[in-house]
Design a protein around this motif. Sequence first.
Motif, mmCIF file in Angstrom:
data_model
loop_
_atom_site.group_PDB
_atom_site.id
_atom_site.type_symbol
_atom_site.label_atom_id
_atom_site.label_comp_id
_atom_site.label_asym_id
_atom_site.label_seq_id
_atom_site.Cartn_x
_atom_site.Cartn_y
_atom_site.Cartn_z
ATOM 1 N N PRO A 35 -6.693 -33.000 8.388
ATOM 2 C CA PRO A 35 -6.407 -31.890 9.307
ATOM 3 C C PRO A 35 -7.533 -31.691 10.335
ATOM 4 O O PRO A 35 -7.260 -31.401 11.501
ATOM 5 N N LYS A 36 -8.769 -31.858 9.907
ATOM 6 C CA LYS A 36 -9.887 -31.673 10.826
ATOM 7 C C LYS A 36 -9.818 -32.671 11.988
ATOM 8 O O LYS A 36 -9.915 -32.292 13.150
ATOM 9 N N LEU B 53 -11.254 -24.699 11.214
ATOM 10 C CA LEU B 53 -11.558 -25.968 10.530
ATOM 11 C C LEU B 53 -12.953 -26.498 10.830
ATOM 12 O O LEU B 53 -13.395 -27.480 10.233
ATOM 13 N N TRP B 55 -16.168 -25.802 10.337
ATOM 14 C CA TRP B 55 -17.279 -25.969 9.389
ATOM 15 C C TRP B 55 -16.853 -26.642 8.101
ATOM 16 O O TRP B 55 -17.660 -26.844 7.203
ATOM 17 N N LEU B 56 -15.582 -26.955 7.969
ATOM 18 C CA LEU B 56 -15.106 -27.656 6.773
ATOM 19 C C LEU B 56 -15.375 -29.155 6.886
ATOM 20 O O LEU B 56 -15.333 -29.719 7.976
ATOM 21 N N THR B 57 -15.650 -29.797 5.762
ATOM 22 C CA THR B 57 -15.663 -31.255 5.766
ATOM 23 C C THR B 57 -14.213 -31.725 5.912
ATOM 24 O O THR B 57 -13.279 -30.957 5.666
ATOM 25 N N PRO B 58 -14.024 -32.996 6.299
ATOM 26 C CA PRO B 58 -12.655 -33.516 6.365
ATOM 27 C C PRO B 58 -11.903 -33.305 5.040
ATOM 28 O O PRO B 58 -10.731 -32.907 5.044
ATOM 29 N N SER B 61 -10.941 -29.763 4.648
ATOM 30 C CA SER B 61 -9.827 -29.440 5.560
ATOM 31 C C SER B 61 -8.493 -29.904 4.962
ATOM 32 O O SER B 61 -7.460 -29.278 5.199
ATOM 33 N N ALA B 62 -8.541 -30.976 4.170
ATOM 34 C CA ALA B 62 -7.306 -31.485 3.552
ATOM 35 C C ALA B 62 -6.800 -30.552 2.451
ATOM 36 O O ALA B 62 -5.640 -30.636 2.056
#
Lengths: 126, 126, 126, 126
Positions: A35-36, B53, B55-58, B61-62
């Motif tokens: 998603p990112k 999204l 600051w989330l890691t990939p 984010s999933a």
Amino acid sequence: MTNQPATHGGAGVESLAEVLRRFAEERDWQQFHTPKNLAMALSGEVGELLAELQWLTPDESARVMADPVAGARVRAEIGDVMIYLVRLADVLGIDLVQAATDKLADSARRYPVEQARGSAAKAVDA
Amino acid sequence: MTNQPATHGGAGVESLAEVLRRFAEERDWQQFHTPKNLAMALSGEVGELLAELQWLTPDESARVMADPVAGARVRAEIGDVMIYLVRLADVLGIDLVQAATDKLADSARRYPVEQARGSAAKAVDA
Amino acid sequence: MTNQPATHGGAGVESLAEVLRRFAEERDWQQFHTPKNLAMALSGEVGELLAELQWLTPDESARVMADPVAGARVRAEIGDVMIYLVRLADVLGIDLVQAATDKLADSARRYPVEQARGSAAKAVDA
Amino acid sequence: MTNQPATHGGAGVESLAEVLRRFAEERDWQQFHTPKNLAMALSGEVGELLAELQWLTPDESARVMADPVAGARVRAEIGDVMIYLVRLADVLGIDLVQAATDKLADSARRYPVEQARGSAAKAVDA
């Protein structure tokens, strides 16, 4: 699919999502389609769309499809934006049309017809 | 529509476009809904989506939809993006699903399965 | 810095970069400040800036600073964009003003005064 | 300026703003450089920057400048973003570094070191 892109009938977004899923799987691109990453790609495509419209006046932008060359570019950019939005929603498990419909119901509550009529300020969050 | 947002059946994008058209007309907002303005609004909503999204890691984010609060925010932002994309395409007279399908056919030619497999570089313009 | 934001003198961008570096270090935020994440944050802030201008006509946008409330919002959003741009360039080791100056030298070659005069089409990549 | 881009010394942003102003005047581009249009151009350039980073992992993005080709592209995109941000701020009469410094003072209040340490959630509006 590489040979014949799906025609879309009643399914529309759902069948497009399926075609995109197969497109990614065939190329082993699911690893990149977090998603990112997809949100960044979506934003990049919207940037290209803005670039087509940035120097036009609002009136000129309303006539942009009348110019075959500029119109084709705008249509292609819109297509790219839709591709990444549909792919992103699919990866997240979100029904795009339903999410939009639910959000619109919120907007209808926040912008009642009587107060919002003709006011740009009230249109900010449409 | 202010009372009952359209359910979507087969029509999907088309019926959403119609609901949005009526929503704008009722509020006399067509004057603000030039392609230029709507493209800016689309970009603004994509910015809000990115903010969810960023600051989330990939990997995080999933998994974002597993968190009810963050997931609801992401879904609402996706809904907003879809609203403006559908409205923009409607104002321009562009069939969204068809524009995406046509663009994907281009991508299928530019990224043949054999060469593109597993390569991020080749995924740039998916 | 938390008590007294740096005044900027000659140094300008460089001293702002240093203040931002310290700001992140004090909060142990360097772990989040990858170029990828910072680019998303930059894009998010640009989205908020667009939201301030999206329903204005170009002429209205030229007068936006005359309205104290809207002007303060625009200034704050511009400040946010600058913060993330300076931070991103610092993390990448890029001299912002030099990178812009070099890019402008390219543009000067691509858009010679005589051909470019008054043409929006030529202004696309300014 | 078309012959010799300004070197930047102490002035930095201010002298870049002046160079950009002259660049636009020589080409009679001030007519296109409304805040609305420049904000769109800024967003478009940020989109191109995102496109350079979208398929990279955060770690890969941290090493992007080590690759001469990708690094040069990122630097050029950063230069473009800075050009439009400086031009936009100049047209609006905003001191970029001061606007960022003021906004950072706000953030310092909202994210005190003790509470914000190491928390991505708290970094959202840095």
